[in-house]
Design a protein around this motif. Structure first.
Motif, PDB file in Angstrom:
ATOM      1  N   VAL A   1       0.850  -1.190   0.000  1.00  0.00           N
ATOM      2  CA  VAL A   1       0.000   0.000   0.000  1.00  0.00           C
ATOM      3  C   VAL A   1       0.885   1.239   0.000  1.00  0.00           C
ATOM      4  N   SER A   2       0.256   2.376  -0.200  1.00  0.00           N
ATOM      5  CA  SER A   2       0.997   3.626  -0.146  1.00  0.00           C
ATOM      6  C   SER A   2       1.345   3.963   1.304  1.00  0.00           C
ATOM      7  N   THR A   3       2.312   4.833   1.479  1.00  0.00           N
ATOM      8  CA  THR A   3       2.684   5.276   2.823  1.00  0.00           C
ATOM      9  C   THR A   3       1.514   5.972   3.498  1.00  0.00           C
ATOM     10  N   ALA A   4       0.736   6.716   2.721  1.00  0.00           N
ATOM     11  CA  ALA A   4      -0.420   7.421   3.278  1.00  0.00           C
ATOM     12  C   ALA A   4      -1.441   6.437   3.853  1.00  0.00           C
ATOM     13  N   THR A   5      -1.707   5.344   3.123  1.00  0.00           N
ATOM     14  CA  THR A   5      -2.654   4.332   3.602  1.00  0.00           C
ATOM     15  C   THR A   5      -2.120   3.649   4.854  1.00  0.00           C
ATOM     16  N   LEU A   6      -0.801   3.355   4.848  1.00  0.00           N
ATOM     17  CA  LEU A   6      -0.196   2.715   6.005  1.00  0.00           C
ATOM     18  C   LEU A   6      -0.298   3.613   7.232  1.00  0.00           C
ATOM     19  N   ARG A   7      -0.015   4.898   7.052  1.00  0.00           N
ATOM     20  CA  ARG A   7      -0.101   5.832   8.182  1.00  0.00           C
ATOM     21  C   ARG A   7      -1.531   5.960   8.688  1.00  0.00           C
ATOM     22  N   SER A   8      -2.494   5.869   7.790  1.00  0.00           N
ATOM     23  CA  SER A   8      -3.892   5.904   8.187  1.00  0.00           C
ATOM     24  C   SER A   8      -4.235   4.686   9.038  1.00  0.00           C
ATOM     25  N   ALA A   9      -3.674   3.524   8.689  1.00  0.00           N
ATOM     26  CA  ALA A   9      -3.899   2.313   9.483  1.00  0.00           C
ATOM     27  C   ALA A   9      -3.258   2.451  10.863  1.00  0.00           C
ATOM     28  N   LEU A  10      -2.051   2.992  10.916  1.00  0.00           N
ATOM     29  CA  LEU A  10      -1.384   3.192  12.201  1.00  0.00           C
ATOM     30  C   LEU A  10      -2.149   4.189  13.065  1.00  0.00           C
ATOM     31  N   ALA A  11      -2.779   5.168  12.414  1.00  0.00           N
ATOM     32  CA  ALA A  11      -3.560   6.158  13.166  1.00  0.00           C
ATOM     33  C   ALA A  11      -4.701   5.490  13.915  1.00  0.00           C
ATOM     34  N   VAL A  12      -5.293   4.432  13.327  1.00  0.00           N
ATOM     35  CA  VAL A  12      -6.352   3.692  14.009  1.00  0.00           C
ATOM     36  C   VAL A  12      -5.811   3.086  15.299  1.00  0.00           C
ATOM     37  N   LEU A  13      -4.609   2.516  15.232  1.00  0.00           N
ATOM     38  CA  LEU A  13      -3.995   1.884  16.398  1.00  0.00           C
ATOM     39  C   LEU A  13      -3.536   2.924  17.416  1.00  0.00           C
ATOM     40  N   HIS A  14      -3.126   4.094  16.928  1.00  0.00           N
ATOM     41  CA  HIS A  14      -2.765   5.178  17.839  1.00  0.00           C
ATOM     42  C   HIS A  14      -3.990   5.602  18.646  1.00  0.00           C
ATOM     43  N   CYS A  15      -5.125   5.720  17.959  1.00  0.00           N
ATOM     44  CA  CYS A  15      -6.357   6.150  18.633  1.00  0.00           C
ATOM     45  C   CYS A  15      -6.813   5.130  19.667  1.00  0.00           C
ATOM     46  N   GLU A  16      -6.511   3.857  19.438  1.00  0.00           N
ATOM     47  CA  GLU A  16      -6.890   2.808  20.381  1.00  0.00           C
ATOM     48  C   GLU A  16      -5.902   2.687  21.537  1.00  0.00           C
ATOM     49  N   GLY A  17      -4.786   3.425  21.438  1.00  0.00           N
ATOM     50  CA  GLY A  17      -3.783   3.350  22.488  1.00  0.00           C
ATOM     51  C   GLY A  17      -2.907   2.112  22.418  1.00  0.00           C
ATOM     52  N   LEU A  18      -2.941   1.382  21.300  1.00  0.00           N
ATOM     53  CA  LEU A  18      -2.121   0.181  21.163  1.00  0.00           C
ATOM     54  C   LEU A  18      -0.702   0.497  20.716  1.00  0.00           C
ATOM     55  N   VAL A  19      -0.567   1.566  19.965  1.00  0.00           N
ATOM     56  CA  VAL A  19       0.729   1.941  19.396  1.00  0.00           C
ATOM     57  C   VAL A  19       0.986   3.399  19.701  1.00  0.00           C
ATOM     58  N   GLU A  20       2.237   3.734  19.996  1.00  0.00           N
ATOM     59  CA  GLU A  20       2.624   5.128  20.190  1.00  0.00           C
ATOM     60  C   GLU A  20       3.784   5.462  19.258  1.00  0.00           C
ATOM     61  N   LYS A  21       3.795   6.693  18.786  1.00  0.00           N
ATOM     62  CA  LYS A  21       4.868   7.141  17.916  1.00  0.00           C
ATOM     63  C   LYS A  21       5.796   8.038  18.702  1.00  0.00           C
ATOM     64  N   ILE A  22       7.068   7.669  18.759  1.00  0.00           N
ATOM     65  CA  ILE A  22       8.077   8.454  19.454  1.00  0.00           C
ATOM     66  C   ILE A  22       8.894   9.186  18.402  1.00  0.00           C
ATOM     67  N   HIS A  23       8.886  10.513  18.492  1.00  0.00           N
ATOM     68  CA  HIS A  23       9.527  11.340  17.475  1.00  0.00           C
ATOM     69  C   HIS A  23      10.995  10.946  17.293  1.00  0.00           C
ATOM     70  N   GLY A  24      11.346  10.707  16.051  1.00  0.00           N
ATOM     71  CA  GLY A  24      12.729  10.380  15.719  1.00  0.00           C
ATOM     72  C   GLY A  24      13.099   8.926  15.946  1.00  0.00           C
ATOM     73  N   LYS A  25      12.184   8.113  16.509  1.00  0.00           N
ATOM     74  CA  LYS A  25      12.507   6.723  16.793  1.00  0.00           C
ATOM     75  C   LYS A  25      11.592   5.743  16.081  1.00  0.00           C
ATOM     76  N   GLY A  26      10.329   6.106  15.895  1.00  0.00           N
ATOM     77  CA  GLY A  26       9.421   5.228  15.188  1.00  0.00           C
ATOM     78  C   GLY A  26       8.186   4.879  15.990  1.00  0.00           C
ATOM     79  N   ASN A  27       7.478   3.850  15.543  1.00  0.00           N
ATOM     80  CA  ASN A  27       6.238   3.409  16.188  1.00  0.00           C
ATOM     81  C   ASN A  27       6.519   2.204  17.085  1.00  0.00           C
TER      82      ASN A  27
END
Length: 246
Positions: free
Chosen positions: A42-68
């Motif tokens: 998929v495109s990076t945009a679609t992938l980021r949209s999927a990660l956003a779902v997990l961010h909203c659920e509190g399952l994944v966090e993004k740490i600036h400069g380090k990743g998800n």
């Protein structure tokens, strides 16, 4: 007719399953967004949209400069409305710790109205950020008139209650506590500090305590992410029995 899940939800479901089954463990860094996008075709945009779902659920966090990263399961805390020590944690052995930064400042903006003081009146701010392990948990800004501010607030504490207890040593007991609770998206600063999605709702609580003379002795601005906090309000109704002749 059943609808077909969107690509972003299908990806989110797959990553969620890997987390729940332990194939990706708490604290583990996910592959880079480019690698994930390539793996799911998929495109990076679609992938980021999927990660956003997990961010909203509190399952994944993004740490600036380090990743998800996969979040460790977070304790839920309960805000007790009307209490003198409003934050209740799940147990005495809770892993939550609170860092406190104390700053002297002058009243400005909304602080003037909240504390009922004139502009530039001396205040003290206690910026309290709780952590569970290395993950930020919740945020509180507590403001008190400078003459009621303790000078020995520790920079680290085991819970919000101990901070409140220290403040209580230097002020008259509150006679009235007013609270306003609203749900809203976090500000960009709050999202960065708490490492949450800008789409996750937070409980924003404004708490103002006044003494018997009506003087505001404390104003607190609390930000509690919705995936780890509840608010509880209990009302006690007093019944008055009528006697003959009343």
């Amino acid at each position: 007719m059943l609808s077909v899940p969107s690509r972003r939800h299908a990806i989110a479901d797959d990553i969620r399953t890997k987390i729940s089954t332990g194939r990706i463990k708490a604290g583990e860094r996910l592959p880079s967004e480019a690698q994930l996008a390539s793996g799911y075709a998929v495109s990076t945009a679609t992938l980021r949209s999927a990660l956003a779902v997990l961010h909203c659920e509190g399952l994944v966090e993004k740490i600036h400069g380090k990743g998800n990263f996969v979040r460790y399961p977070l304790h839920r805390i309960t805000y007790i409305g009307g209490g003198l020590t409003p934050m209740r944690e799940p147990s005495a052995d809770s892993e939550l710790r609170v860092s406190v930064r104390t700053t002297n400042l002058q009243a400005h903006g909304q602080l003037i109205g909240l504390l009922g003081v004139s502009a530039k009146s001396p205040l003290t701010e206690l910026l309290c950020l709780s952590h569970q392990g290395k993950s930020p948990h919740s945020l509180a800004r507590i403001y008190v008139p400078r003459d009621l501010s303790p000078t020995d607030v520790p920079t680290e504490s085991h819970c919000y209650e101990s901070v409140e207890a220290k403040l209580a040593e230097h002020r008259p007991p509150p006679a009235e506590v007013r609270e306003r609770v609203s749900a809203r998206p976090p500000t960009p600063e709050e999202a960065t500090t708490l490492r949450i999605s800008s789409a996750m709702a937070v409980l924003a609580i404004t708490r103002v305590a006044a003494d018997r003379t009506g003087r505001v002795v404390e104003a607190a601005l609390l930000v509690l992410p919705g995936d780890r906090a509840d608010a509880l309000f209990t009302t006690h109704h007093v019944s008055h029995e009528r006697t003959n002749g009343e």
